[in-house]
Design a protein around this motif. Structure first.
Motif, PDB file in Angstrom:
ATOM      1  N   VAL A  34       1.061  -1.506  -0.072  1.00 44.21           N
ATOM      2  CA  VAL A  34       0.113  -0.109   0.055  1.00 44.21           C
ATOM      3  C   VAL A  34       0.905   1.200   0.052  1.00 44.21           C
ATOM      4  N   SER A  35       0.645   2.374  -1.099  1.00 47.91           N
ATOM      5  CA  SER A  35       1.395   3.433  -0.942  1.00 47.91           C
ATOM      6  C   SER A  35       1.032   4.299   0.036  1.00 47.91           C
ATOM      7  N   ASP A  36      -0.437   4.770   0.144  1.00 49.70           N
ATOM      8  CA  ASP A  36      -1.076   5.417   1.136  1.00 49.70           C
ATOM      9  C   ASP A  36      -2.435   4.983   1.208  1.00 49.70           C
ATOM     10  N   ILE A  37      -3.109   5.695   2.300  1.00 51.32           N
ATOM     11  CA  ILE A  37      -4.693   5.823   2.425  1.00 51.32           C
ATOM     12  C   ILE A  37      -5.040   7.218   2.539  1.00 51.32           C
ATOM     13  N   CYS A  38      -6.104   7.304   1.985  1.00 50.83           N
ATOM     14  CA  CYS A  38      -6.811   8.637   1.842  1.00 50.83           C
ATOM     15  C   CYS A  38      -8.300   8.806   2.560  1.00 50.83           C
ATOM     16  N   GLY A  39      -8.570   9.818   3.102  1.00 49.64           N
ATOM     17  CA  GLY A  39      -9.941  10.068   3.498  1.00 49.64           C
ATOM     18  C   GLY A  39     -10.357  11.281   2.848  1.00 49.64           C
ATOM     19  N   TYR A  40     -11.539  11.122   2.230  1.00 53.64           N
ATOM     20  CA  TYR A  40     -12.112  12.592   1.390  1.00 53.64           C
ATOM     21  C   TYR A  40     -13.510  12.702   1.748  1.00 53.64           C
ATOM     22  N   ASN A  50     -11.479  16.840 -11.512  1.00 58.76           N
ATOM     23  CA  ASN A  50      -9.926  16.590 -11.462  1.00 58.76           C
ATOM     24  C   ASN A  50      -9.606  15.543 -12.354  1.00 58.76           C
ATOM     25  N   VAL A  51      -8.255  15.732 -12.983  1.00 55.92           N
ATOM     26  CA  VAL A  51      -7.905  14.824 -13.901  1.00 55.92           C
ATOM     27  C   VAL A  51      -6.721  14.184 -13.755  1.00 55.92           C
ATOM     28  N   GLU A  52      -6.474  12.880 -13.371  1.00 56.41           N
ATOM     29  CA  GLU A  52      -5.346  12.195 -12.880  1.00 56.41           C
ATOM     30  C   GLU A  52      -4.673  11.484 -14.012  1.00 56.41           C
ATOM     31  N   TYR A  53      -3.405  11.887 -14.210  1.00 54.19           N
ATOM     32  CA  TYR A  53      -2.752  11.149 -15.344  1.00 54.19           C
ATOM     33  C   TYR A  53      -2.384   9.824 -15.080  1.00 54.19           C
ATOM     34  N   ALA A  54      -1.935   8.946 -15.904  1.00 56.74           N
ATOM     35  CA  ALA A  54      -1.567   7.606 -15.973  1.00 56.74           C
ATOM     36  C   ALA A  54      -0.698   7.165 -14.721  1.00 56.74           C
ATOM     37  N   SER A  55      -0.812   6.400 -13.891  1.00 56.54           N
ATOM     38  CA  SER A  55       0.237   6.316 -12.738  1.00 56.54           C
ATOM     39  C   SER A  55       0.046   4.665 -12.516  1.00 56.54           C
ATOM     40  N   LEU A  56       0.977   4.365 -11.408  1.00 52.94           N
ATOM     41  CA  LEU A  56       1.067   3.048 -11.320  1.00 52.94           C
ATOM     42  C   LEU A  56       0.265   2.813  -9.752  1.00 52.94           C
ATOM     43  N   THR A  57      -0.908   3.500  -9.641  1.00 51.52           N
ATOM     44  CA  THR A  57      -1.711   3.204  -8.401  1.00 51.52           C
ATOM     45  C   THR A  57      -2.806   2.531  -8.732  1.00 51.52           C
ATOM     46  N   VAL A  58      -3.179   1.618  -8.072  1.00 49.84           N
ATOM     47  CA  VAL A  58      -4.397   0.597  -8.046  1.00 49.84           C
ATOM     48  C   VAL A  58      -5.288   1.012  -6.712  1.00 49.84           C
ATOM     49  N   PRO A  59      -6.370   1.786  -7.143  1.00 47.88           N
ATOM     50  CA  PRO A  59      -7.009   2.439  -5.978  1.00 47.88           C
ATOM     51  C   PRO A  59      -8.168   1.353  -5.526  1.00 47.88           C
ATOM     52  N   LEU A  60      -8.605   1.069  -4.136  1.00 40.15           N
ATOM     53  CA  LEU A  60      -9.697   0.723  -3.760  1.00 40.15           C
ATOM     54  C   LEU A  60     -10.440   1.867  -3.237  1.00 40.15           C
ATOM     55  N   VAL A  61     -11.876   2.327  -3.766  1.00 41.41           N
ATOM     56  CA  VAL A  61     -12.356   3.311  -3.090  1.00 41.41           C
ATOM     57  C   VAL A  61     -13.820   2.782  -2.491  1.00 41.41           C
ATOM     58  N   ILE A  62     -13.930   3.126  -1.210  1.00 43.12           N
ATOM     59  CA  ILE A  62     -15.037   2.745  -0.349  1.00 43.12           C
ATOM     60  C   ILE A  62     -15.718   4.066  -0.079  1.00 43.12           C
ATOM     61  N   SER A  63     -16.913   4.248  -0.709  1.00 44.28           N
ATOM     62  CA  SER A  63     -17.857   5.233  -0.516  1.00 44.28           C
ATOM     63  C   SER A  63     -18.827   5.243   0.424  1.00 44.28           C
ATOM     64  N   VAL A 105     -13.343   6.427   1.600  1.00 39.08           N
ATOM     65  CA  VAL A 105     -11.798   6.083   2.155  1.00 39.08           C
ATOM     66  C   VAL A 105     -11.129   5.419   0.752  1.00 39.08           C
ATOM     67  N   GLN A 106     -10.048   5.909   0.502  1.00 34.62           N
ATOM     68  CA  GLN A 106      -9.324   5.309  -0.713  1.00 34.62           C
ATOM     69  C   GLN A 106      -7.948   4.699  -0.236  1.00 34.62           C
ATOM     70  N   VAL A 107      -7.869   3.158  -0.558  1.00 30.50           N
ATOM     71  CA  VAL A 107      -6.807   2.624  -0.201  1.00 30.50           C
ATOM     72  C   VAL A 107      -5.824   2.475  -1.598  1.00 30.50           C
ATOM     73  N   ASN A 108      -4.520   2.978  -1.621  1.00 29.13           N
ATOM     74  CA  ASN A 108      -3.881   3.120  -2.811  1.00 29.13           C
ATOM     75  C   ASN A 108      -2.966   1.863  -2.878  1.00 29.13           C
ATOM     76  N   PHE A 109      -3.030   0.841  -3.816  1.00 28.12           N
ATOM     77  CA  PHE A 109      -2.052  -0.177  -3.697  1.00 28.12           C
ATOM     78  C   PHE A 109      -1.043  -0.182  -4.845  1.00 28.12           C
ATOM     79  N   THR A 110       0.186  -0.724  -4.542  1.00 24.83           N
ATOM     80  CA  THR A 110       1.031  -0.806  -5.715  1.00 24.83           C
ATOM     81  C   THR A 110       0.605  -1.928  -6.584  1.00 24.83           C
ATOM     82  N   PRO A 111       1.056  -1.961  -7.915  1.00 25.32           N
ATOM     83  CA  PRO A 111       0.625  -3.043  -8.601  1.00 25.32           C
ATOM     84  C   PRO A 111       0.684  -4.502  -8.209  1.00 25.32           C
TER      85      PRO A 111
END
Length: 276
Positions: A34-40, A50-63, A105-111
């Protein structure tokens, strides 16, 4: 992304009256997973984009409230609404819109971490958003309820970390060959030759591409493109911008090649990005 955060330290990037955003680096046991965890949470009506560019993040979003409108490589349409979901890698820009009532809550995973956590071929998530119960089943729905009932972000982050840690206990390890090949691409800034990786492993390029697609969600060539792009983007933010120098430093054939890659992976030109 936070620049300098210590594990377990939360970073507040809220804007009074509009939204609150908190980020935390995960427990050291989840390093490389996991690279980081975000709360929004949004606190005022309005259209946010918002525009997100191509990245190496695999997010799990729990709304917990309103869904997001998300378009892969385009503006989202009326049918492009997603609440709780997992998203695989996408070699292009992602347009995200919300309307003042989002909370998640968003959990950002590495590939490599995502393959272990979700326990499925990552090609099943590539270029798509997959709803929560399809990737985690009843466990995912229970997690959504637990996080939604938690009293604050710190508790939510602790619960999310505990869930990820517990699920990883029975997860299969990443094959050493894939982990090595992935590391070679990352540490070289996407400049290492794919043929040399295959040769070193004693694999055919076809076998390497298939194994990578299973574990990462895309082949090593596409992964290398995203790594080079993000390195170029990072360099442009650290120094006086000379795109010709950055193109050479990052392994592009020339500046025109860099511009084409930025259009594909970010949806705009390098000068358009630097002007923001």
């Amino acid at each position: 992304m936070p620049v300098k955060m210590q594990p377990q330290q939360e970073q507040d990037r809220s804007v009074a009256g509009r939204f609150e955003m908190r980020r935390r680096l995960p427990d050291p046991r989840l390093q490389g997973i996991v690279s980081d965890i975000c709360g929004y949470r949004e606190m005022a009506p309005g259209h946010m984009r918002n525009v997100e560019y191509a990245s190496l993040t695999v997010p799990l979003v729990i709304s917990f409230t309103e869904p997001f409108a998300i378009g892969l490589g385009k503006a989202p349409g009326d049918n492009d609404r997603f609440a709780s979901f997992a998203a695989g890698l996408f070699a292009g820009p992602v347009v995200i819109e919300s309307f003042g009532g989002a909370c998640c809550v968003q959990v950002n995973f590495t590939p490599l971490g995502a393959r272990r956590f979700f326990r499925l071929p990552m090609s099943e998530l590539t270029d798509s958003m997959v709803v929560l119960d399809d990737v985690l089943g009843a466990q995912g729905l229970a997690l959504r309820e637990w996080l939604g009932n938690a009293p604050d972000w710190t508790t939510r982050f602790d619960m999310a970390e505990a869930f990820v840690t517990a699920r990883l206990e029975k997860a299969a390890e990443t094959p050493l060959e894939i982990a090595w090949a992935y590391d070679r691409i990352i540490t070289s800034g996407g400049r290492t030759r794919i043929a040399s990786i295959a040769e070193r492993l004693g694999w055919s390029r076809k076998h390497l591409a298939g194994s990578f697609s299973n574990a990462i969600g895309m082949g090593p060539k596409t992964l290398s493109r995203i790594v080079r792009f993000n390195r170029a983007l990072g360099l442009s933010r650290q120094q006086a911008v000379d795109w010709a120098d950055i193109a050479a430093d990052c392994g592009y054939a020339d500046q025109a090649h860099l511009v084409r890659e930025f259009r594909d992976l970010a949806g705009e030109t390098p000068t358009g990005i630097s002007a923001r």
